[in-house]
Design a protein around this motif. Structure first.
Motif, PDB file in Angstrom:
ATOM      1  N   VAL A  85      48.477  44.774-100.786  1.00 22.60           N
ATOM      2  CA  VAL A  85      49.098  43.945 -99.289  1.00 22.60           C
ATOM      3  C   VAL A  85      50.233  42.651-100.510  1.00 22.60           C
ATOM      4  O   VAL A  85      50.606  41.800 -99.887  1.00 22.60           O
ATOM      5  CB  VAL A  85      48.094  43.651 -98.864  1.00 22.60           C
ATOM      6  N   ASP A  86      48.784  41.715-101.511  1.00 27.29           N
ATOM      7  CA  ASP A  86      49.315  41.052-102.316  1.00 27.29           C
ATOM      8  C   ASP A  86      51.133  41.867-102.850  1.00 27.29           C
ATOM      9  O   ASP A  86      51.550  40.441-103.606  1.00 27.29           O
ATOM     10  CB  ASP A  86      49.146  40.426-102.908  1.00 27.29           C
ATOM     11  N   ARG A 137      47.772  38.368 -93.734  1.00 20.48           N
ATOM     12  CA  ARG A 137      49.091  38.336 -94.881  1.00 20.48           C
ATOM     13  C   ARG A 137      49.928  37.504 -93.172  1.00 20.48           C
ATOM     14  O   ARG A 137      51.166  36.790 -93.281  1.00 20.48           O
ATOM     15  CB  ARG A 137      49.600  39.179 -95.294  1.00 20.48           C
ATOM     16  N   THR A 141      51.545  34.281 -92.878  1.00 17.97           N
ATOM     17  CA  THR A 141      53.515  33.919 -93.193  1.00 17.97           C
ATOM     18  C   THR A 141      53.449  32.348 -91.917  1.00 17.97           C
ATOM     19  O   THR A 141      54.702  32.428 -92.262  1.00 17.97           O
ATOM     20  CB  THR A 141      53.620  35.120 -93.803  1.00 17.97           C
ATOM     21  N   SER A 375      41.316  33.461 -93.491  1.00 16.47           N
ATOM     22  CA  SER A 375      42.896  32.774 -93.560  1.00 16.47           C
ATOM     23  C   SER A 375      42.837  31.245 -94.233  1.00 16.47           C
ATOM     24  O   SER A 375      43.830  30.175 -95.049  1.00 16.47           O
ATOM     25  CB  SER A 375      43.890  32.717 -91.931  1.00 16.47           C
ATOM     26  N   LEU A 383      45.115  36.100-100.253  1.00 23.28           N
ATOM     27  CA  LEU A 383      45.180  36.173 -98.796  1.00 23.28           C
ATOM     28  C   LEU A 383      44.658  37.767 -99.218  1.00 23.28           C
ATOM     29  O   LEU A 383      43.672  38.100 -98.304  1.00 23.28           O
ATOM     30  CB  LEU A 383      46.434  36.139 -98.951  1.00 23.28           C
ATOM     31  N   GLY A 384      45.698  38.755 -99.587  1.00 22.26           N
ATOM     32  CA  GLY A 384      44.917  40.178 -99.368  1.00 22.26           C
ATOM     33  C   GLY A 384      44.013  40.318-100.335  1.00 22.26           C
ATOM     34  O   GLY A 384      43.361  41.375 -99.427  1.00 22.26           O
TER      35      GLY A 384
END
Length: 444
Positions: A85-86, A137, A141, A375, A383-384
């Motif tokens: 995910v990152d 994510r 964002t 979050s 974050l991921g």
């Protein structure tokens, strides 16, 4: 008639031109649909289980292992999934995961043995692993802090509302066409939606119709609107020591508070996603095919719980409550309400059982805005990974709960299993009360 100067006309139009667009709410809707499909593919086995296990002669202990198979790989792949995910754009990663796990779901419709069921559920679990880290994510964002719990509550409600309204449909489909149709239909829907996600989703600055005013609303409100661009411009930040990053997200007490709390929340959730229909049919004598709506009431209550929790949390935050109070209070209260499930052990009628289950699952929904704490706590560049560890530990409940229940069930007595679920809810509330301190973003 004197003509109005061009400058005056531009000034008059400027407020209209600078009004923020609202495309982030379209993103919220896209995530909602994705979560509906995600949870249908997790829970379709529970709907098919009474007929499927009877046809394949699977007893309660082996049933526990079939139910838990999803959780083994889902939990195991959380950290690799968070790592992806990152590094991989949500548009690509989510579409690929959706299509692949949905194809595996279709194949479940053709499983003919205990081994095949376990193997395919292992595949579905592995491929669904990045889903919630991607959700985290995307919401971090696209949404400012003051709207984030509402967004999380809304898309998380998809895991309940889909089951509430579609469980009777799938029960009817099974009654008409057999358990095979449950897997084939939900899998094909997922394939179609994976293609739709790839066609529609973009990052904020690339999404058609998003104006600069909305970008500023998100970024000034704490949304990490340029996280994808920042990552692509700074590869050295992505290739740092993975082990030291992992040590960081495993070494903070407040993060362990949310990890343990998520395990507790998921213990109740996975009872409903796995054993609940079997409990009603086999241990309480409910005709699931003809009483699908009655069985769906707890899912409707959970939907109400999670939506109202998100709205309440953001309202508290806007009224001046600290982020910790606004996020933790609904979770703690929801976990305490979930413990009321133990009352089902003392209910003599099916209506009483459903009432306790409905109250308990409302509480589970009310506690399900836990991602808002991830979050708010996770280091921006991790974050991921933080979401992956959070989901890994939380979803050990997907592994343990079905198996523990399979062993706790004693003949026609399900009471010890229900007591176990209540105890886990109490443990989760204590975790949030004692371990999670001030909620603020950590530095890495």
């Amino acid at each position: 008639m004197e003509r109005e100067p061009a400058s005056a006309r531009l000034e008059a139009r400027e407020p209209v031109l600078s009004k923020p667009s609202r495309k982030r709410f379209l993103i919220m809707a896209l995530m909602f649909v994705t979560v509906v499909i995600n949870y249908l593919d997790r829970s379709n086995l529970s709907i098919a289980a009474p007929e499927l296990f009877r046809e394949l002669d699977i007893d309660s202990v082996r049933a526990g292992f079939v139910f838990s198979a999803f959780g083994w790989t889902y939990a195991l792949m959380q950290i690799p999934g968070g790592w992806l995910v990152d590094r991989v754009a949500p548009r690509v990663l989510y579409a690929a995961a959706l299509i692949l796990w949905s194809l595996a779901t279709v194949m479940l419709g053709f499983a003919g043995s205990f081994v095949a069921l376990v193997a395919l559920r292992l595949v579905v679990g592995a491929l669904e692993a990045p889903a919630y880290p991607i959700n985290n994510r995307v919401v971090t964002t696209w949404f400012p802090t003051r709207e984030r719990a509402t967004a999380i509550g809304f898309y998380t409600s998809g895991q309940f509302v889909g089951l509430a309204f579609l469980t009777p449909v799938l029960a009817w489909l099974q009654a008409r066409l057999g358990w095979h149709a449950v897997f084939v239909s939900t899998g094909l829907i997922g394939v179609a939606w994976g293609l739709a996600w790839f066609a529609i989703y973009r990052e904020p600055r690339a999404f058609r119709g998003v104006n600069q005013a909305e970008i500023e609303v998100i970024s000034k409100g704490g949304g990490l609107v340029d996280i994808g661009n920042a990552s692509s411009r700074s590869p050295e930040k992505r290739t740092g020591s993975t082990w030291s990053d992992l040590a960081l997200v495993l070494g903070r007490r407040k993060l362990w508070g949310v990890y343990i709390g998520q395990f507790a929340v998921n213990s109740t959730l996975w009872f409903f996603l796995t054993w609940f229909p079997t409990y009603l049919v086999k241990y309480r004598g409910l005709d699931f095919a003809t009483s699908g709506f009655l069985a769906s009431l707890p899912f409707l209550a959970a939907f109400v719980g999670v939506v109202s929790s998100g709205v309440l949390s953001d309202w508290l935050f806007r009224k001046g409550a600290s982020q910790g109070l606004a996020r933790k209070l609904p979770i703690i209260v929801g976990l305490l309400i979930s413990a009321s499930i133990v009352g089902a052990n003392y209910a003599s009628s099916i209506e009483g059982v459903i009432a306790f289950m409905t109250i308990a699952f409302f509480g589970n929904g009310f506690a399900s805005i836990t991602w808002s704490l991830v979050s708010g706590l996770a280091p921006a560049r991790l974050l991921g990974l933080t979401g992956g560890v959070f989901n890994l530990i939380g979803n050990l409940a997907a592994v343990s709960t079905p198996i523990v229940i399979g062993y706790l069930v004693d003949g026609a007595d399900f009471s010890r299993a229900i007591t176990y679920i209540a105890a886990m809810a109490l443990l989760g509330s204590l975790s949030y009360i004692l371990l999670v301190g001030k909620v603020e973003r950590m530095q890495a």
